[in-house]
Design a protein around this motif. Structure first.
Motif, PDB file in Angstrom:
ATOM      1  N   HIS A 258      -1.857  -6.560  -0.503  1.00 40.08           N
ATOM      2  CA  HIS A 258      -2.595  -7.375  -0.164  1.00 40.08           C
ATOM      3  C   HIS A 258      -2.873  -8.664  -0.799  1.00 40.08           C
ATOM      4  O   HIS A 258      -2.791  -9.231  -0.176  1.00 40.08           O
ATOM      5  CB  HIS A 258      -4.090  -6.819  -0.617  1.00 40.08           C
ATOM      6  CG  HIS A 258      -4.401  -5.200  -0.233  1.00 40.08           C
ATOM      7  ND1 HIS A 258      -4.655  -5.278   1.356  1.00 40.08           N
ATOM      8  CD2 HIS A 258      -3.982  -3.842  -0.681  1.00 40.08           C
ATOM      9  CE1 HIS A 258      -4.966  -3.114   1.278  1.00 40.08           C
ATOM     10  NE2 HIS A 258      -5.101  -2.860  -0.110  1.00 40.08           N
ATOM     11  N   SER A 259      -1.212  -9.507  -1.385  1.00 45.71           N
ATOM     12  CA  SER A 259      -1.220 -10.453  -1.425  1.00 45.71           C
ATOM     13  C   SER A 259       0.255 -11.144  -0.745  1.00 45.71           C
ATOM     14  O   SER A 259       0.117 -10.365   0.351  1.00 45.71           O
ATOM     15  CB  SER A 259      -0.373 -10.130  -3.365  1.00 45.71           C
ATOM     16  OG  SER A 259       0.548  -9.661  -2.870  1.00 45.71           O
ATOM     17  N   SER A 260      -0.001 -12.860  -0.649  1.00 47.65           N
ATOM     18  CA  SER A 260       0.735 -12.775   0.237  1.00 47.65           C
ATOM     19  C   SER A 260       1.907 -12.995   0.374  1.00 47.65           C
ATOM     20  O   SER A 260       2.833 -12.045  -0.804  1.00 47.65           O
ATOM     21  CB  SER A 260       0.263 -14.631   0.009  1.00 47.65           C
ATOM     22  OG  SER A 260      -0.648 -14.951  -0.396  1.00 47.65           O
ATOM     23  N   PHE A 261       2.441 -12.980   1.275  1.00 49.57           N
ATOM     24  CA  PHE A 261       4.046 -12.674   1.994  1.00 49.57           C
ATOM     25  C   PHE A 261       4.760 -14.387   0.718  1.00 49.57           C
ATOM     26  O   PHE A 261       4.864 -14.757   1.358  1.00 49.57           O
ATOM     27  CB  PHE A 261       4.727 -13.017   3.398  1.00 49.57           C
ATOM     28  CG  PHE A 261       5.648 -12.279   3.385  1.00 49.57           C
ATOM     29  CD1 PHE A 261       6.840 -11.749   3.160  1.00 49.57           C
ATOM     30  CD2 PHE A 261       6.180 -13.564   4.544  1.00 49.57           C
ATOM     31  CE1 PHE A 261       7.747 -11.584   3.455  1.00 49.57           C
ATOM     32  CE2 PHE A 261       8.001 -12.985   4.741  1.00 49.57           C
ATOM     33  CZ  PHE A 261       8.478 -12.267   4.496  1.00 49.57           C
ATOM     34  N   PRO A 262       5.820 -13.407  -0.017  1.00 53.63           N
ATOM     35  CA  PRO A 262       6.111 -14.301  -1.403  1.00 53.63           C
ATOM     36  C   PRO A 262       7.558 -15.208  -0.811  1.00 53.63           C
ATOM     37  O   PRO A 262       7.726 -16.445  -0.676  1.00 53.63           O
ATOM     38  CB  PRO A 262       8.030 -13.147  -2.046  1.00 53.63           C
ATOM     39  CG  PRO A 262       6.971 -12.233  -1.555  1.00 53.63           C
ATOM     40  CD  PRO A 262       6.171 -12.170  -0.490  1.00 53.63           C
ATOM     41  N   MET A 263       7.966 -14.906   0.793  1.00 57.31           N
ATOM     42  CA  MET A 263       8.648 -15.963   1.784  1.00 57.31           C
ATOM     43  C   MET A 263       7.771 -17.632   2.361  1.00 57.31           C
ATOM     44  O   MET A 263       8.057 -18.283   2.363  1.00 57.31           O
ATOM     45  CB  MET A 263       9.483 -15.253   2.311  1.00 57.31           C
ATOM     46  CG  MET A 263      10.574 -16.240   3.626  1.00 57.31           C
ATOM     47  SD  MET A 263      11.330 -15.594   4.428  1.00 57.31           S
ATOM     48  CE  MET A 263      12.297 -14.907   3.835  1.00 57.31           C
ATOM     49  N   ALA A 264       6.420 -16.624   2.509  1.00 57.13           N
ATOM     50  CA  ALA A 264       5.239 -17.506   3.062  1.00 57.13           C
ATOM     51  C   ALA A 264       5.213 -18.869   2.062  1.00 57.13           C
ATOM     52  O   ALA A 264       5.220 -19.761   2.517  1.00 57.13           O
ATOM     53  CB  ALA A 264       4.647 -16.757   4.002  1.00 57.13           C
ATOM     54  N   VAL A 265       4.952 -17.797   0.783  1.00 58.44           N
ATOM     55  CA  VAL A 265       4.763 -19.372  -0.429  1.00 58.44           C
ATOM     56  C   VAL A 265       5.398 -20.089  -0.853  1.00 58.44           C
ATOM     57  O   VAL A 265       5.832 -21.180  -0.845  1.00 58.44           O
ATOM     58  CB  VAL A 265       4.632 -17.875  -1.575  1.00 58.44           C
ATOM     59  CG1 VAL A 265       3.575 -18.763  -2.648  1.00 58.44           C
ATOM     60  CG2 VAL A 265       2.935 -17.018  -1.116  1.00 58.44           C
ATOM     61  N   HIS A 266       6.748 -18.765  -0.797  1.00 56.86           N
ATOM     62  CA  HIS A 266       8.331 -19.899  -0.687  1.00 56.86           C
ATOM     63  C   HIS A 266       8.737 -21.349   0.498  1.00 56.86           C
ATOM     64  O   HIS A 266       8.328 -22.548  -0.435  1.00 56.86           O
ATOM     65  CB  HIS A 266       9.206 -18.952  -0.612  1.00 56.86           C
ATOM     66  CG  HIS A 266      10.533 -19.813  -0.038  1.00 56.86           C
ATOM     67  ND1 HIS A 266      11.641 -19.071  -0.132  1.00 56.86           N
ATOM     68  CD2 HIS A 266      10.818 -21.124  -0.366  1.00 56.86           C
ATOM     69  CE1 HIS A 266      13.271 -20.185  -0.604  1.00 56.86           C
ATOM     70  NE2 HIS A 266      12.395 -21.257  -0.200  1.00 56.86           N
ATOM     71  N   MET A 267       7.627 -21.114   1.686  1.00 57.38           N
ATOM     72  CA  MET A 267       7.795 -22.141   2.739  1.00 57.38           C
ATOM     73  C   MET A 267       6.275 -22.756   2.680  1.00 57.38           C
ATOM     74  O   MET A 267       6.414 -24.422   2.998  1.00 57.38           O
ATOM     75  CB  MET A 267       8.019 -21.660   4.168  1.00 57.38           C
ATOM     76  CG  MET A 267       9.163 -20.661   4.487  1.00 57.38           C
ATOM     77  SD  MET A 267      10.946 -21.617   4.052  1.00 57.38           S
ATOM     78  CE  MET A 267      12.188 -20.106   4.636  1.00 57.38           C
ATOM     79  N   ALA A 268       5.657 -22.093   2.067  1.00 59.47           N
ATOM     80  CA  ALA A 268       4.351 -23.266   1.776  1.00 59.47           C
ATOM     81  C   ALA A 268       4.029 -24.139   0.648  1.00 59.47           C
ATOM     82  O   ALA A 268       4.058 -25.160   1.532  1.00 59.47           O
ATOM     83  CB  ALA A 268       2.926 -21.961   2.187  1.00 59.47           C
ATOM     84  N   ALA A 269       4.851 -23.551   0.201  1.00 58.98           N
ATOM     85  CA  ALA A 269       5.440 -25.194  -0.718  1.00 58.98           C
ATOM     86  C   ALA A 269       5.943 -26.283  -0.840  1.00 58.98           C
ATOM     87  O   ALA A 269       5.190 -26.958  -0.758  1.00 58.98           O
ATOM     88  CB  ALA A 269       5.990 -24.108  -2.288  1.00 58.98           C
ATOM     89  N   ILE A 270       7.158 -25.661   0.343  1.00 55.63           N
ATOM     90  CA  ILE A 270       8.596 -26.600   0.765  1.00 55.63           C
ATOM     91  C   ILE A 270       7.030 -27.407   1.165  1.00 55.63           C
ATOM     92  O   ILE A 270       7.278 -29.058   1.338  1.00 55.63           O
ATOM     93  CB  ILE A 270       9.173 -26.426   1.331  1.00 55.63           C
ATOM     94  CG1 ILE A 270      10.559 -25.689   0.970  1.00 55.63           C
ATOM     95  CG2 ILE A 270       9.942 -26.986   2.259  1.00 55.63           C
ATOM     96  CD1 ILE A 270      11.189 -24.700   1.262  1.00 55.63           C
ATOM     97  N   LEU A 271       6.711 -27.279   2.181  1.00 56.44           N
ATOM     98  CA  LEU A 271       5.687 -27.814   3.607  1.00 56.44           C
ATOM     99  C   LEU A 271       4.521 -29.479   2.600  1.00 56.44           C
ATOM    100  O   LEU A 271       4.092 -29.848   2.250  1.00 56.44           O
ATOM    101  CB  LEU A 271       4.930 -26.771   4.124  1.00 56.44           C
ATOM    102  CG  LEU A 271       5.543 -26.216   5.510  1.00 56.44           C
ATOM    103  CD1 LEU A 271       4.331 -25.520   6.305  1.00 56.44           C
ATOM    104  CD2 LEU A 271       6.278 -27.593   6.362  1.00 56.44           C
ATOM    105  N   VAL A 272       3.661 -27.662   2.126  1.00 55.11           N
ATOM    106  CA  VAL A 272       2.928 -28.820   0.769  1.00 55.11           C
ATOM    107  C   VAL A 272       3.220 -30.219   0.142  1.00 55.11           C
ATOM    108  O   VAL A 272       2.713 -31.504  -0.636  1.00 55.11           O
ATOM    109  CB  VAL A 272       2.135 -28.005   0.134  1.00 55.11           C
ATOM    110  CG1 VAL A 272       1.773 -28.824  -1.008  1.00 55.11           C
ATOM    111  CG2 VAL A 272       1.311 -27.380   0.485  1.00 55.11           C
ATOM    112  N   THR A 273       4.657 -29.987  -0.303  1.00 50.72           N
ATOM    113  CA  THR A 273       5.749 -31.503  -1.321  1.00 50.72           C
ATOM    114  C   THR A 273       5.971 -31.798  -0.026  1.00 50.72           C
ATOM    115  O   THR A 273       6.392 -33.395  -0.316  1.00 50.72           O
ATOM    116  CB  THR A 273       6.923 -30.532  -1.936  1.00 50.72           C
ATOM    117  OG1 THR A 273       6.104 -28.786  -2.232  1.00 50.72           O
ATOM    118  CG2 THR A 273       7.559 -30.854  -2.568  1.00 50.72           C
TER     119      THR A 273
END
Length: 299
Positions: A258-273
Motif C-alpha cells: 500500500h506504500s509508494s512505488f520506490p521508482m516513483a519516489v526516486h523520480m519524484a525526488a529528482i523532479l522536486v530537486t
C-alpha cells in the motif's frame, strides 16, 4: 504586384537543406526531452500500473503518493533548508566578492592590476589539489559547517574575468561624473555601475545560483552531520538507497503493497530537486545572450 508575389512565394518555399535541418533539430529536441518526460510519467505511476505496462511509455495513471512521500520526509525538508541557505547566502556573497574584484581589476589606476589578473588566470589552469584544499578548510574550522559549501568556492575565476572585461567597456565618463559629485569608488560601484549592468548581473547571478543549488561536492567532502547536508546529497543518498535497497524506508516501501512505488519516489525526488531552478530560467532567459556577449569581447 505580380513580381512582388513571386518574390514572396520564392522566399516562403523552403529548400531541401532547410527541411532536413529542421527535421534533425526536431529529432534532437525530442531525444533531449524524452529523459525528462520519462522521469515525469514514472514519478506519478504505481507498482501495479508499472508492472502491467512494460515498457512504460505513456502516463496510464496519475498517482502523486510518491511526491507526498518525498515532501513528508524530514530529511528532505532539512536538506531543502540547507540548500536554500546555501543558494541565497552563497549567491549573494559570490556576486558581492566577484563584482568588487572584477571592478577593481578593471580600473587602470590599480597598482599591480596585471599581476592580480595573472594570479586569477593561473587558478583557472592549476589548483592546489584535493588534500591541501581539505587541510586548509579543516584548519579554518569549516569542516562539518554549512559555510564549507560557500567559502571554498567564493569566486569563479572565469566569471570574474568576464566581469572585468565588461566593466572595462563602460565609459569612463560615468565614473568621472560621479567622482565630481563627491562619490567614492564603493558608491560609484553601487549607485552607478551595478544599476546600468542589470542584464549582466542577472545572468551571472543565475549562474552562481545554479552552482549553489547543485552544490554537493564540498558537502560530500566536509560535512558529516546529516542535518547539514544539502538537497543534492539527499538525492544521492535516496538514489543509492534505492539501487542497493539499503535504506529502511525504501525497504519498507518494497515490502508494503500500500506504500509508494520506490521508482516513483526516486523520480519524484529528482523532479522536486530540479524544478525550482527550472522555474527561474524563463524569468531571466532574456538576459542570457545580452549579458554574456557584453563581457565576452575585450575592447
Amino acid at each position: 504586384m505580380d513580381n512582388e508575389e513571386i518574390i514572396v512565394r520564392r522566399k516562403k518555399k523552403p529548400d531541401v537543406f532547410t527541411v532536413l535541418a529542421y527535421m534533425v533539430l526536431v529529432i534532437l529536441a525530442l531525444l533531449t526531452l524524452f529523459p525528462f518526460y520519462s522521469v515525469v510519467i514514472l514519478s506519478v505511476t504505481n507498482t501495479g500500473t508499472y508492472a502491467a505496462h512494460s515498457p512504460y511509455m505513456l502516463p496510464y495513471v496519475f498517482d502523486f503518493s510518491a511526491f507526498r512521500e518525498v515532501v513528508n520526509d524530514p530529511y528532505f525538508r532539512q536538506s531543502l533548508k540547507v540548500t536554500l541557505f546555501n543558494t541565497f547566502v552563497g549567491t549573494f556573497l559570490n556576486m558581492a566578492v566577484s563584482v568588487m574584484a572584477a571592478y577593481a581589476l578593471s580600473r587602470k589606476r590599480l597598482a599591480g592590476r596585471k599581476g592580480f589578473t595573472i594570479m586569477i588566470l593561473v587558478t583557472m589552469l592549476f589548483s592546489g589539489g584535493l588534500v591541501p584544499t581539505y587541510l586548509t578548510v579543516k584548519s579554518y574550522g569549516l569542516q562539518n559547517s554549512a559555510w564549507a559549501m560557500i567559502f571554498p568556492c567564493m569566486i569563479n575565476s572565469y566569471y570574474v574575468l568576464i566581469m572585468k572585461n565588461y566593466f572595462m567597456t563602460l565609459p569612463d565618463s560615468l565614473e568621472e561624473a560621479a567622482k565630481i559629485d563627491g562619490a567614492n569608488d564603493f558608491q560609484v560601484l553601487i549607485r552607478i555601475i551595478i544599476p546600468v549592468s542589470k542584464p549582466f548581473m542577472a545572468t551571472f547571478t543565475l549562474f552562481y545560483a545554479v552552482e549553489r543549488w547543485n552544490e554537493w561536492w564540498n558537502a560530500y567532502l566536509y560535512i558529516i552531520d546529516k542535518n547539514l547536508k544539502p538537497l543534492q546529497i539527499y538525492l544521492r543518498d535516496l538514489l543509492a538507497a534505492y539501487n542497493t535497497e539499503l535504506a529502511p524506508q525504501l525497504q519498507a516501501m518494497m515490502e508494503n503493497q500500500h506504500s509508494s512505488f520506490p521508482m516513483a519516489v526516486h523520480m519524484a525526488a529528482i523532479l522536486v530537486t530540479m524544478l525550482p531552478i527550472i522555474c527561474v530560467y524563463p524569468f531571466v532567459q532574456k538576459y542570457f545572450v545580452k549579458g554574456i556577449m557584453l563581457g565576452s569581447v575585450k575592447q
